[in-house]
Design a protein around this motif. Structure first.
Motif, PDB file in Angstrom:
ATOM      1  N   VAL A 449       0.872  -1.172   0.000  1.00 29.20           N
ATOM      2  CA  VAL A 449       0.000   0.000   0.000  1.00 29.20           C
ATOM      3  C   VAL A 449       0.906   1.218   0.000  1.00 29.20           C
ATOM      4  O   VAL A 449       1.654   1.458   0.959  1.00 29.20           O
ATOM      5  CB  VAL A 449      -0.941   0.035   1.216  1.00 29.20           C
ATOM      6  CG1 VAL A 449      -1.782   1.316   1.184  1.00 29.20           C
ATOM      7  CG2 VAL A 449      -1.839  -1.182   1.246  1.00 29.20           C
ATOM      8  N   SER A 454      -3.317   0.316  -3.492  1.00 32.95           N
ATOM      9  CA  SER A 454      -2.899  -1.050  -3.167  1.00 32.95           C
ATOM     10  C   SER A 454      -2.330  -1.715  -4.411  1.00 32.95           C
ATOM     11  O   SER A 454      -2.877  -1.555  -5.516  1.00 32.95           O
ATOM     12  CB  SER A 454      -4.089  -1.862  -2.652  1.00 32.95           C
ATOM     13  OG  SER A 454      -4.615  -1.292  -1.470  1.00 32.95           O
ATOM     14  N   THR A 469      -7.181   1.140   0.075  1.00 28.18           N
ATOM     15  CA  THR A 469      -6.584  -0.038   0.710  1.00 28.18           C
ATOM     16  C   THR A 469      -7.494  -1.232   0.492  1.00 28.18           C
ATOM     17  O   THR A 469      -8.642  -1.246   0.937  1.00 28.18           O
ATOM     18  CB  THR A 469      -6.388   0.194   2.219  1.00 28.18           C
ATOM     19  OG1 THR A 469      -5.543   1.338   2.412  1.00 28.18           O
ATOM     20  CG2 THR A 469      -5.762  -1.030   2.868  1.00 28.18           C
ATOM     21  N   VAL A 470      -6.993  -2.215  -0.210  1.00 23.39           N
ATOM     22  CA  VAL A 470      -7.768  -3.408  -0.531  1.00 23.39           C
ATOM     23  C   VAL A 470      -7.825  -4.328   0.681  1.00 23.39           C
ATOM     24  O   VAL A 470      -6.814  -4.582   1.345  1.00 23.39           O
ATOM     25  CB  VAL A 470      -7.154  -4.147  -1.741  1.00 23.39           C
ATOM     26  CG1 VAL A 470      -7.723  -5.557  -1.868  1.00 23.39           C
ATOM     27  CG2 VAL A 470      -7.413  -3.366  -3.002  1.00 23.39           C
ATOM     28  N   LYS A 471      -9.025  -4.816   0.969  1.00 18.54           N
ATOM     29  CA  LYS A 471      -9.198  -5.719   2.101  1.00 18.54           C
ATOM     30  C   LYS A 471      -8.979  -7.177   1.716  1.00 18.54           C
ATOM     31  O   LYS A 471      -8.627  -7.991   2.569  1.00 18.54           O
ATOM     32  CB  LYS A 471     -10.602  -5.565   2.688  1.00 18.54           C
ATOM     33  CG  LYS A 471     -10.918  -4.170   3.198  1.00 18.54           C
ATOM     34  CD  LYS A 471     -12.364  -4.089   3.701  1.00 18.54           C
ATOM     35  CE  LYS A 471     -12.696  -2.690   4.176  1.00 18.54           C
ATOM     36  NZ  LYS A 471     -14.123  -2.582   4.614  1.00 18.54           N
ATOM     37  N   THR A 472      -9.220  -7.493   0.441  1.00 24.09           N
ATOM     38  CA  THR A 472      -9.202  -8.896   0.029  1.00 24.09           C
ATOM     39  C   THR A 472      -8.375  -9.090  -1.226  1.00 24.09           C
ATOM     40  O   THR A 472      -8.524  -8.349  -2.200  1.00 24.09           O
ATOM     41  CB  THR A 472     -10.632  -9.411  -0.240  1.00 24.09           C
ATOM     42  OG1 THR A 472     -11.453  -9.137   0.900  1.00 24.09           O
ATOM     43  CG2 THR A 472     -10.619 -10.905  -0.506  1.00 24.09           C
ATOM     44  N   THR A 482      -6.085 -11.564   3.317  1.00 20.45           N
ATOM     45  CA  THR A 482      -5.663 -10.172   3.399  1.00 20.45           C
ATOM     46  C   THR A 482      -4.280 -10.016   2.801  1.00 20.45           C
ATOM     47  O   THR A 482      -3.566 -11.000   2.556  1.00 20.45           O
ATOM     48  CB  THR A 482      -5.638  -9.695   4.854  1.00 20.45           C
ATOM     49  OG1 THR A 482      -4.629 -10.442   5.566  1.00 20.45           O
ATOM     50  CG2 THR A 482      -6.998  -9.901   5.519  1.00 20.45           C
ATOM     51  N   GLU A 484      -1.692  -8.785   4.275  1.00 19.12           N
ATOM     52  CA  GLU A 484      -0.690  -9.208   5.246  1.00 19.12           C
ATOM     53  C   GLU A 484      -0.531 -10.724   5.244  1.00 19.12           C
ATOM     54  O   GLU A 484       0.601 -11.252   5.310  1.00 19.12           O
ATOM     55  CB  GLU A 484      -1.099  -8.725   6.645  1.00 19.12           C
ATOM     56  CG  GLU A 484      -1.023  -7.214   6.852  1.00 19.12           C
ATOM     57  CD  GLU A 484      -2.150  -6.465   6.144  1.00 19.12           C
ATOM     58  OE1 GLU A 484      -3.115  -7.126   5.687  1.00 19.12           O
ATOM     59  OE2 GLU A 484      -2.076  -5.228   6.057  1.00 19.12           O
ATOM     60  N   GLU A 485      -1.662 -11.437   5.159  1.00 21.33           N
ATOM     61  CA  GLU A 485      -1.580 -12.897   5.094  1.00 21.33           C
ATOM     62  C   GLU A 485      -0.856 -13.345   3.830  1.00 21.33           C
ATOM     63  O   GLU A 485      -0.070 -14.312   3.854  1.00 21.33           O
ATOM     64  CB  GLU A 485      -2.994 -13.499   5.115  1.00 21.33           C
ATOM     65  CG  GLU A 485      -3.707 -13.325   6.450  1.00 21.33           C
ATOM     66  CD  GLU A 485      -5.156 -13.787   6.384  1.00 21.33           C
ATOM     67  OE1 GLU A 485      -5.681 -14.190   7.430  1.00 21.33           O
ATOM     68  OE2 GLU A 485      -5.749 -13.739   5.280  1.00 21.33           O
ATOM     69  N   ILE A 512     -18.353  -9.955  -3.895  1.00 17.90           N
ATOM     70  CA  ILE A 512     -17.846  -8.940  -2.967  1.00 17.90           C
ATOM     71  C   ILE A 512     -17.983  -7.575  -3.624  1.00 17.90           C
ATOM     72  O   ILE A 512     -17.445  -7.348  -4.710  1.00 17.90           O
ATOM     73  CB  ILE A 512     -16.368  -9.204  -2.590  1.00 17.90           C
ATOM     74  CG1 ILE A 512     -16.239 -10.530  -1.850  1.00 17.90           C
ATOM     75  CG2 ILE A 512     -15.807  -8.067  -1.758  1.00 17.90           C
ATOM     76  CD1 ILE A 512     -14.809 -10.861  -1.458  1.00 17.90           C
ATOM     77  N   GLU A 514     -16.592  -4.656  -3.633  1.00 14.91           N
ATOM     78  CA  GLU A 514     -15.437  -3.802  -3.352  1.00 14.91           C
ATOM     79  C   GLU A 514     -14.343  -4.135  -4.358  1.00 14.91           C
ATOM     80  O   GLU A 514     -14.361  -5.199  -5.008  1.00 14.91           O
ATOM     81  CB  GLU A 514     -14.910  -4.043  -1.924  1.00 14.91           C
ATOM     82  CG  GLU A 514     -14.478  -5.481  -1.687  1.00 14.91           C
ATOM     83  CD  GLU A 514     -14.103  -5.762  -0.239  1.00 14.91           C
ATOM     84  OE1 GLU A 514     -12.983  -6.244  -0.010  1.00 14.91           O
ATOM     85  OE2 GLU A 514     -14.948  -5.483   0.636  1.00 14.91           O
ATOM     86  N   VAL A 516     -10.962  -5.511  -5.676  1.00 11.23           N
ATOM     87  CA  VAL A 516     -10.142  -6.633  -5.219  1.00 11.23           C
ATOM     88  C   VAL A 516      -8.928  -6.783  -6.128  1.00 11.23           C
ATOM     89  O   VAL A 516      -8.923  -6.327  -7.279  1.00 11.23           O
ATOM     90  CB  VAL A 516     -10.937  -7.960  -5.207  1.00 11.23           C
ATOM     91  CG1 VAL A 516     -12.138  -7.878  -4.295  1.00 11.23           C
ATOM     92  CG2 VAL A 516     -11.355  -8.370  -6.614  1.00 11.23           C
TER      93      VAL A 516
END
Length: 525
Positions: A449, A454, A469-472, A482, A484-485, A512, A514, A516
């Motif tokens: 990010v 992202s 900022t992408v969540k998925t 995520t 981070e994962e 979803i 949003e 991605v």
């Protein structure tokens, strides 16, 4: 244009034309003018959906706006974004309305063929009783009301022995000399294609009735006694006759007798035909409005700039071939190219798959998914697809990116300043991305990010990005996690391709709502 769209647009025009005739013209004795009005406006209504009359009206001259907007979802990559199997598949709903329209057309076509066959059978059973030039008189073996079709007049034995034979022949001869059979056939074909439209059935009745007005007036003009002729019509009323012919006893006889007894319309009343001009303007304006503008004319304008990924200079002479449509183009001295891709029956998404070739550079693959709106036009207007080609050698960096300009893409080719502005915007964006790429090169991570955007990257420097900022992030198109994962479990050296979807596409593909990002991993084997 779909069958439903064409039928509806033509049907509305035919309805307006008929209503105008019914209100302003039907009770006038200008039968010849009425005939040409109905024929002319019928043909115009059928052609209207195919016309683009926008060129008839003054146009506002615009220059390309200086505002350049970077797309919220962009992809820059050295390899294809995603394999074709990963692109969203558009579902094709069953078009029941088209099937119903076609079914009705088939039924009415069969009906018309049966009518023609019945007429041909009568013709075969009739015997030639006389000829006058091209006009032939046939005698039927059984009683039917007199009628004509083409250059042929058909009468029964009773009519041949009647003292009114001459008036019958005069009536049908007028139908023949004025080619009224063409009107009958046009009306029947119109019923086939517009069977669902009640105004077309009414129009068919009015067209045929007006032809009888013409023939009746012609007989009276030749010196026939009005009352005797009207008694002749009454004497043959109720007798059978082929439905696609010009019959002497076409009903309702009451209207024909009323019009024969009506005084001729004066010249002042002819001014009513001038009211047809506003109707013509309305129809032509409708044609200019329902047809797409040059930015959505049934084509997707796949265009943009080719540049050297190393020095960001335009490259002339690059051959770009779009595989789906087969279209191709070569970049000019500004690096600009344009390929017009027919949208045709494409629904929901247009899949672009192109390759760029130039001696001294690596081949560049360009793949993109263009979302279409409910009208079948691109949902985002003015998209420029720019790409940087990597020179042959150890350097593998290349990129593909999109930018949106405010006005129509075609203006770029007419406005050098706009062309320069669009190219410089891409160059500025690439310089900014060079700084970001330096951060990529210094780390094995996949997800970043930076400055409110992202990113996911692959081993060779290709990356995809979205605003915010992408969540998925979906791994291999199915496993969500995520960013981070993703960075904890994998490194960029395991990524073979990357991609990005905006919220609309992501909702359809993943459920979803949003933006991605997507990464596809190399096979572990």
């Amino acid at each position: 244009m779909t069958l439903v769209t064409y039928s509806l647009q033509a049907g509305i025009a035919l309805a307006l034309m008929y209503l105008f005739y019914r209100v302003f013209l039907e009770r006038l004795t200008f039968y010849r003018a009425n005939r040409f009005y109905m024929l002319g406006y019928t043909l115009l209504a059928l052609a209207l959906p195919f016309l683009n009359t926008g060129g008839l009206w003054p146009k506002r001259v615009e220059r390309l706006s200086a505002t350049i907007t970077r797309l919220g979802v962009e992809t820059r990559h050295a390899a294809p974004i995603l394999p074709s199997g990963e692109l969203p598949a558009a579902t094709e709903p069953i078009d029941w309305i088209s099937y119903v329209l076609l079914a009705g057309m088939v039924v009415l076509s069969i009906r018309l063929l049966v009518q023609i066959f019945s007429l041909l059978r009568l013709w075969d059973e009739a015997s030639l009783a006389g000829r006058d030039g091209r006009i032939r008189l046939f005698r039927l073996p059984y009683p039917l009301a007199p009628f004509s079709f083409g250059p042929n007049i058909f009468i029964s034995p009773q009519t041949q022995d009647s003292p009114d034979l001459q008036r019958v022949i005069e009536h049908e001869e007028i139908h023949i000399r004025q080619a009224h059979t063409l009107d009958i056939l046009l009306a029947q074909l119109l019923l086939v294609f517009q069977w669902w439209n009640p105004f077309v059935w009414l129009l068919n009745q009015s067209m045929r009735q007006n032809l009888e007005f013409l023939a009746d007036q012609g007989v009276l003009d030749r010196g026939a006694d009005r009352k005797e002729y009207q008694y002749l019509l009454l004497s043959v009323s109720g007798q059978g006759v082929p439905s696609i012919s010009n019959p002497l006893n076409f009903s309702p006889l009451k209207n024909r007798i009323l019009m024969m007894n009506k005084p001729r319309s004066g010249k002042v009343q002819a001014m009513r035909f001038l009211f047809a001009l506003p109707l013509l303007v309305v129809l032509l304006v409708a044609a200019s409005r329902h047809r797409p503008t040059p930015a959505g004319d049934g084509l997707y304008h796949f265009h943009g700039f080719a540049m050297d990924a190393g020095n960001l200079q335009p490259i002339a002479g690059v051959l770009i071939t779009e595989k789906t449509s087969g279209g191709s183009a070569t970049t000019d001295q500004n690096g600009y190219f344009r390929i017009d891709i027919p949208l045709g029956q494409v629904k929901d998404f247009l899949l672009i798959n192109a390759i760029a070739k130039k001696t001294g550079f690596r081949d560049q693959t360009i793949q993109s998914t263009i979302r279409l709106d409910s009208t079948g036009a691109p949902a985002t207007k003015g998209v420029l697809t720019d790409f940087g080609m990597a020179a042959e050698g150890p350097e593998t960096h290349s990129f593909v990116t999109d930018q949106v300009v405010d006005n129509e893409p075609a203006l770029l080719q007419k406005d050098p300043d706009a062309m320069r502005l669009a190219f410089n915007s891409e160059v500025a964006g690439q310089k900014e991305m060079t700084k970001i790429r330096q951060a990529f090169d210094s780390s094995p991570h996949i997800f970043y990010v930076i400055d409110g955007k992202s990113y996911v990257i692959s081993e060779h420097g290709g990356f995809a990005s979205v605003d915010g900022t992408v969540k998925t992030v979906f791994v291999n198109g199915k496993t969500p996690m995520t960013g981070e994962e993703l960075n904890k479990r994998y490194t960029k050296f395991q990524v073979k391709s990357e991609g990005a979807y905006d919220a609309v596409v992501a909702k359809e593909k993943f459920g979803i709502d949003e933006n991605v990002l997507v990464v596809n991993l190399k096979d572990e084997n």
